[in-house]
Design a protein around this motif. Structure first.
Motif, mmCIF file in Angstrom:
data_model
loop_
_atom_site.group_PDB
_atom_site.id
_atom_site.type_symbol
_atom_site.label_atom_id
_atom_site.label_comp_id
_atom_site.label_asym_id
_atom_site.label_seq_id
_atom_site.Cartn_x
_atom_site.Cartn_y
_atom_site.Cartn_z
ATOM 1 N N UNK A 114 0.711 14.485 6.084
ATOM 2 C CA UNK A 114 1.589 15.579 5.643
ATOM 3 C C UNK A 114 2.725 15.076 4.753
ATOM 4 N N UNK A 115 2.365 14.175 3.834
ATOM 5 C CA UNK A 115 3.330 13.686 2.870
ATOM 6 C C UNK A 115 4.189 12.532 3.326
ATOM 7 N N UNK A 116 4.042 12.083 4.574
ATOM 8 C CA UNK A 116 4.840 10.976 5.100
ATOM 9 C C UNK A 116 3.953 9.766 5.381
ATOM 10 N N UNK A 140 3.792 6.413 13.918
ATOM 11 C CA UNK A 140 5.227 6.267 13.707
ATOM 12 C C UNK A 140 5.548 6.266 12.220
ATOM 13 N N UNK A 141 6.502 7.067 11.765
ATOM 14 C CA UNK A 141 6.893 7.034 10.352
ATOM 15 C C UNK A 141 7.428 5.655 9.964
ATOM 16 N N UNK A 142 7.068 5.199 8.762
ATOM 17 C CA UNK A 142 7.550 3.920 8.249
ATOM 18 C C UNK A 142 7.980 4.109 6.795
ATOM 19 N N UNK A 143 8.790 3.174 6.327
ATOM 20 C CA UNK A 143 9.341 3.284 4.982
ATOM 21 C C UNK A 143 8.696 2.269 4.046
ATOM 22 N N UNK A 186 0.851 -1.197 0.000
ATOM 23 C CA UNK A 186 0.000 0.000 0.000
ATOM 24 C C UNK A 186 0.880 1.238 0.000
ATOM 25 N N UNK A 187 0.602 2.121 -0.922
ATOM 26 C CA UNK A 187 1.286 3.408 -0.985
ATOM 27 C C UNK A 187 0.207 4.482 -0.887
ATOM 28 N N UNK A 188 -0.167 4.879 0.321
ATOM 29 C CA UNK A 188 -1.382 5.680 0.509
ATOM 30 C C UNK A 188 -1.254 7.107 0.006
#
Length: 511
Positions: free
Chosen positions: A409-411, A430-433, A381-383
């Protein structure tokens, strides 16, 4: 011979059973879930194989406006002269309806609406006459059992008469009538469908009554022992085996947390033996039913009974043309939102504006059937901004927990969100890659742990725990039971689909 209760764990309420030859068939309520009325088959009353659903087409059942814990209530499944009959209540929709099938594993008919009020219908055949019995009253507490003849071709119901008021004069529901050796027996559920639930018996020389109450009523109840692991026993249906033995299938709950406790798995299906003493049914030698049961024999004995399909693991890799029969939708699905072919080997979900707080959310899941279990999935998934997909544990629109992936916000971020009544809180963000995400739920009797995992690393990148009791009937006020599965919602702009390449549900402890 030993067997384990419940024989159908997880939400399998209001069971109804019939036998054709040496094969038993069983149907349960499905409420707001679609397809409706799961059907099972067994040779021993313990090892149940799912063979389909009675309501599998939108033309049969429209749940789009159905509230949680409304929809399909209390089916009665019967076989007569080569035809299977199912009567049930579509609460908030069609009312009492009748469906038929030549083969219960095949296609069932369009519903015939029955010209009768009330709920919990029963169908009984006496020669050429078919009787419809049902619960009705000005309030739930004042329900009593009424009966009328019914035309099975048209659904026209004759003039009703009162059949039974209950041994306490309240909550008389779920009637079933049987003819046994020239005597007519009436079995009802009474006391309300929670901890005061019970099964009551009566008999008569005529299917229209009057009925004499069993002197040892209730014939099944756990209401006097608040510390019993099985509570709320009731809504029973009797069945005989080819060897002449008798059994009762009934619902109950397994409460956790002591007194007063809670139950998040819904009402489940239990089994107990029945003996006939002085012309009356005696359940389990008049002892409390237990989780581990020992009986002289089971129908179809020859090998040790296997655990029913709902108690087994689900390991879906989405390689086929249809979903595993364990999966169900919350209300009728928008078929354009689900695909097994757009990305072969994956279940692809197309999110809509509806979230888990709304009717019509893109979600498909299976019953939670074990207090201790692990559920995991791999999401591609690339939201877009605000879009989200993930794994949820859901009781209703106001009570659910989820681990999801969204864009802020773009992340891309992983979120754990808890919805409990009027309160909603994001407890982890939490930011994830990347675009591939491993999501997991670990459940125990007391809590759910929702976590995001990076690659093959078993250490979670993000995790949070939440109490199971906030998804329980005692908190939600609803009684369908918990389901777990993948979901997706759309964002502000066009949203790419969310693809799940597997879904695994596994019990993690013996129950």
């Amino acid at each position: 011979m030993e067997f384990q209760n419940p024989v159908l764990p997880g939400t399998h309420p209001d069971p109804s059973v019939c036998r054709v030859g040496s094969t038993f068939y069983l149907a349960v309520s499905s409420f707001e879930y679609f397809p409706g009325v799961a059907l099972y088959r067994s040779d021993d009353l313990v090892s149940w194989e799912q063979i389909g659903h009675c309501f599998d087409r939108e033309s049969q059942l429209d749940l789009s406006e159905t509230e949680t814990s409304n929809g399909i209530y209390a089916p009665t499944l019967r076989h007569h002269d080569g035809t299977f009959y199912l009567v049930t209540t579509d609460v908030g929709g069609q009312g009492n309806v009748l469906l038929t099938a030549d083969d219960p594993a095949g296609e069932w008919s369009e519903p015939i609406q029955l010209d009768a009020p009330g709920f919990d219908p029963d169908l009984f055949f006496d020669g050429d006459t078919a009787y419809l019995s049902y619960a009705d009253g000005p309030t739930l507490a004042e329900t009593n059992v009424k009966q009328a003849t019914v035309d099975l071709e048209t659904g026209e119901v004759g003039e009703p008469s009162e059949l039974w008021r209950g041994i306490e004069g309240t909550f008389a529901e779920a009637p079933h009538i049987y003819e046994i050796d020239g005597t007519y027996y009436l079995i009802t559920a009474e006391g309300g469908t929670h901890v005061n639930h019970m099964v009551v018996a009566a008999r008569s020389d005529d299917p229209t009554g009057p009925f004499e109450s069993c002197p040892s009523n209730p014939i099944l109840s756990h209401r006097g022992d608040p510390m019993q692991p099985i509570k709320a026993t009731g809504h029973g249906d009797l069945v005989s085996a080819p060897n002449g033995s008798w059994w009762i299938i009934f619902l109950g709950i397994r409460q956790q947390g002591g007194h007063p406790g809670w139950h998040q798995l819904g009402r489940e299906t239990f089994l107990a033996p029945v003996e006939w003493v002085d012309g009356w049914p005696v359940v389990n030698d008049d002892e409390l039913v237990t989780l581990q049961m020992t009986v002289d024999s089971l129908p179809g004995e020859g090998t040790a009974p296997q655990r029913a399909e709902p108690a087994r693991a689900t390991r879906a890799t989405f390689d086929g043309e249809t979903l595993d029969s364990a999966f169900e939708y919350r209300r009728n699905p928008d078929e354009s939102a689900y695909s097994l072919t757009d990305r072969p080997g994956s279940l692809t979900l197309y999110g809509r504006t509806e979230s888990l707080d709304d009717h019509g959310v893109t979600f498909v899941g299976r019953r939670q059937a074990h207090f201790d279990c692990q559920v995991d999935t791999r999401l591609k998934f690339d939201p877009a901004e605000g879009a989200e997909a993930g794994l949820t544990v859901i009781a209703d629109e106001r009570h659910h927990y989820e681990i999801g992936v969204t864009q802020r916000d773009g992340s891309t971020v992983a979120v754990v969100r808890l919805r409990i009544g009027d309160a909603t809180e994001t407890v982890v963000e939490t930011p994830v890659e990347g675009t591939e995400h491993s999501l997991r739920v670990d459940a125990t009797a007391d809590e759910y742990r929702l976590s995001y995992h990076d690659g093959d690393d078993d250490s979670p990148v993000a995790a949070a725990t939440a109490s199971s009791k906030y998804l329980a009937t005692e908190v939600t006020g609803d009684f369908t039971g918990v389901y777990v599965g993948p979901y997706a919602t759309t964002g502000e702009d066009a949203t790419p689909p969310a693809s799940f390449d597997h879904f695994t549900y596994e019990p993690t402890a013996e129950e």
